[in-house]
Write a protein that holds these residues in place. Structure first.
Motif, short mmCIF file in Angstrom:
data_model
loop_
_atom_site.label_atom_id
_atom_site.label_comp_id
_atom_site.label_asym_id
_atom_site.label_seq_id
_atom_site.Cartn_x
_atom_site.Cartn_y
_atom_site.Cartn_z
N SER A 114 0.82 -1.21 0.00
CA SER A 114 0.00 0.00 0.00
C SER A 114 0.86 1.26 0.00
CB SER A 114 -0.94 0.00 1.21
OG SER A 114 -0.22 -0.08 2.43
N GLU A 115 2.05 1.15 -0.57
CA GLU A 115 2.97 2.29 -0.62
C GLU A 115 2.38 3.45 -1.42
OE1 GLU A 115 7.60 3.31 -1.97
OE2 GLU A 115 6.59 1.49 -2.68
N GLU A 116 1.47 3.14 -2.35
CA GLU A 116 0.88 4.20 -3.17
C GLU A 116 0.15 5.25 -2.33
OE1 GLU A 116 -2.12 0.85 -2.87
OE2 GLU A 116 0.01 1.01 -3.35
N ASN A 117 -0.31 4.87 -1.15
CA ASN A 117 -0.99 5.86 -0.29
C ASN A 117 -0.04 6.98 0.12
OD1 ASN A 117 -3.47 4.52 -0.34
ND2 ASN A 117 -2.96 3.25 1.42
N MET A 118 1.17 6.60 0.54
CA MET A 118 2.16 7.61 0.91
C MET A 118 2.63 8.38 -0.32
SD MET A 118 3.91 9.18 3.22
CE MET A 118 3.94 8.18 4.73
N MET A 119 2.81 7.70 -1.43
CA MET A 119 3.25 8.35 -2.66
C MET A 119 2.24 9.40 -3.11
SD MET A 119 4.63 4.96 -4.67
CE MET A 119 5.04 5.82 -6.18
N PHE A 120 0.96 9.07 -3.02
CA PHE A 120 -0.09 10.01 -3.40
C PHE A 120 -0.09 11.21 -2.45
CE2 PHE A 120 -4.58 11.33 -2.65
CZ PHE A 120 -4.79 11.96 -3.87
N TRP A 121 0.01 10.95 -1.16
CA TRP A 121 0.01 12.04 -0.18
C TRP A 121 1.18 12.99 -0.41
CZ3 TRP A 121 3.00 14.16 3.68
CH2 TRP A 121 2.34 14.98 4.60
N LEU A 122 2.36 12.43 -0.67
CA LEU A 122 3.53 13.26 -0.93
C LEU A 122 3.38 14.06 -2.22
CD1 LEU A 122 6.38 10.75 0.04
CD2 LEU A 122 5.73 12.82 1.28
N CYS A 147 0.63 15.15 -3.48
CA CYS A 147 -0.31 16.25 -3.19
C CYS A 147 0.39 17.36 -2.42
CB CYS A 147 -1.50 15.73 -2.39
SG CYS A 147 -2.61 14.65 -3.32
N GLU A 148 1.29 17.01 -1.53
CA GLU A 148 2.04 18.02 -0.79
C GLU A 148 2.92 18.84 -1.73
OE1 GLU A 148 2.15 18.69 2.94
OE2 GLU A 148 0.20 18.00 2.18
N GLU A 149 3.54 18.17 -2.70
CA GLU A 149 4.36 18.87 -3.68
C GLU A 149 3.50 19.77 -4.56
OE1 GLU A 149 7.68 19.05 -4.15
OE2 GLU A 149 7.85 17.98 -2.25
N LEU A 150 2.32 19.31 -4.90
CA LEU A 150 1.40 20.09 -5.74
C LEU A 150 1.03 21.40 -5.05
CD1 LEU A 150 -0.50 20.41 -8.19
CD2 LEU A 150 -2.21 19.07 -6.92
N GLU A 209 -0.23 20.40 -15.22
CA GLU A 209 0.48 19.18 -15.61
C GLU A 209 0.61 18.22 -14.44
OE1 GLU A 209 1.67 17.90 -18.43
OE2 GLU A 209 0.70 19.52 -19.55
N LYS A 210 0.93 18.77 -13.27
CA LYS A 210 1.06 17.91 -12.08
C LYS A 210 -0.28 17.29 -11.72
CE LYS A 210 5.13 19.63 -9.64
NZ LYS A 210 5.67 20.08 -8.34
N VAL A 211 -1.35 18.06 -11.83
CA VAL A 211 -2.69 17.53 -11.55
C VAL A 211 -3.00 16.38 -12.49
CG1 VAL A 211 -5.16 18.03 -11.72
CG2 VAL A 211 -3.65 19.63 -10.54
N ARG A 212 -2.72 16.57 -13.77
CA ARG A 212 -2.98 15.50 -14.74
C ARG A 212 -2.16 14.26 -14.41
NH1 ARG A 212 -0.32 13.43 -18.62
NH2 ARG A 212 1.29 15.04 -18.56
N GLN A 213 -0.88 14.47 -14.06
CA GLN A 213 -0.02 13.33 -13.77
C GLN A 213 -0.47 12.59 -12.52
OE1 GLN A 213 2.66 12.59 -16.03
NE2 GLN A 213 2.13 10.68 -15.00
N ILE A 214 -0.86 13.32 -11.50
CA ILE A 214 -1.34 12.68 -10.27
C ILE A 214 -2.60 11.88 -10.56
CG2 ILE A 214 -2.37 13.14 -7.99
CD1 ILE A 214 -0.44 15.50 -7.72
N TYR A 215 -3.48 12.45 -11.40
CA TYR A 215 -4.71 11.72 -11.75
C TYR A 215 -4.36 10.41 -12.44
CZ TYR A 215 -9.61 11.07 -12.99
OH TYR A 215 -10.89 10.57 -13.09
N GLN A 273 -6.72 13.66 -0.61
CA GLN A 273 -5.53 13.57 0.24
C GLN A 273 -5.93 13.36 1.70
OE1 GLN A 273 -3.12 17.10 0.64
NE2 GLN A 273 -1.29 15.94 1.14
N GLN A 274 -6.96 14.07 2.15
CA GLN A 274 -7.41 13.92 3.53
C GLN A 274 -7.97 12.52 3.77
OE1 GLN A 274 -7.06 16.00 6.22
NE2 GLN A 274 -7.82 14.20 7.30
N GLN A 275 -8.68 11.98 2.79
CA GLN A 275 -9.24 10.64 2.95
C GLN A 275 -8.13 9.59 3.03
OE1 GLN A 275 -11.92 8.21 -0.02
NE2 GLN A 275 -13.23 9.39 1.35
#
Length: 221
Positions: free
Chosen positions: A118-126, A128-131, A142-148, A186-188
């Motif tokens: 479940s490492e993707e949870n931390m990767m996603f949170w990080l 979002c922090e960078e965004l 571009e970052k929004v598209r890539q995160i999506y 991110q909060q969820q």
């Protein structure tokens, strides 16, 4: 269960397609419709399709991928990340917030999440922090598209688990991407890690072994 999951995927795909159509309509009104927008799926934010033209980007989308990804936080291996003190590591057990505020804490916790797939949870949170730190509108989009693509799309192997309400919020936000597009998601995910993975980490052998290693006196010269 298989049929229920297939039906859920089908409903999610329909939501993504509707969002893509809304994006194209909004761009058309602003006079930004791509010249080959007849193939709508190739320009949707969710990138749900696998058509070959997804590999083709216009000049306005040539920002290097390296500028869009989260900056590496040391090494994801806890042993090679900034080493915490014993007091620091003990504080992680006080609250999840303290762990997440510590670079070493995030790194060690991420290593544990990897063992639970479940490492993707931390990767996603990080990500979002960078965004949130980005102010350039073009880079934000571009970052929004890539995160999506990396964490929200149902076709991504790193898709995070979000409920339908949050997904609907994201799809609406995608019409006008900002640095706050994924705030609800991110909060969820933060809450999910706090309630689910964090207690297991604090009670894990990985955390216990870390404390023991920090308690050991340094070798004599």
């Amino acid at each position: 269960m298989g049929s229920e999951r297939a039906e859920m995927r089908k409903r999610q795909m329909q939501v993504h397609q509707e969002a893509a159509a809304s994006v194209l309509q909004a761009r058309h009104k602003m006079g930004n419709t791509p010249t080959n927008a007849s193939n709508a799926c190739c320009f949707c934010w969710c990138c749900c399709c696998s058509c070959s033209c997804l590999t083709v980007r216009g000049e306005e989308e040539t920002i290097q991928r390296s500028t869009l990804e989260p900056r590496p936080e040391g090494n994801s291996n806890c042993e090679e990340s900034p080493k915490p003190t014993l007091d620091d590591a003990r504080c992680w057990a006080v609250s999840f917030e303290r762990l997440m505020k510590s670079a070493a804490g995030r790194s060690c916790f991420r290593q544990f999440l990897r063992t639970e797939f479940s490492e993707e949870n931390m990767m996603f949170w990080l990500a979002c922090e960078e965004l949130k730190k980005e102010t350039n509108k073009t880079v934000v989009e571009e970052k929004v598209r890539q995160i999506y693509e990396d964490f929200i799309s149902i076709l991504s192997p790193k898709e995070v688990s979000l409920d339908s309400r949050v997904r609907e919020v994201i799809n609406r936000n995608m019409l006008e991407p900002t640095s706050c597009t994924f705030d609800d998601a991110q909060q969820q995910i933060y809450t999910l890690m706090q309630r689910d993975s964090y207690p297991r980490y604090i009670n894990s052998s990985a955390y216990t072994d870390l404390l023991k290693s920090l308690e050991e006196p340094p070798p004599e010269p």
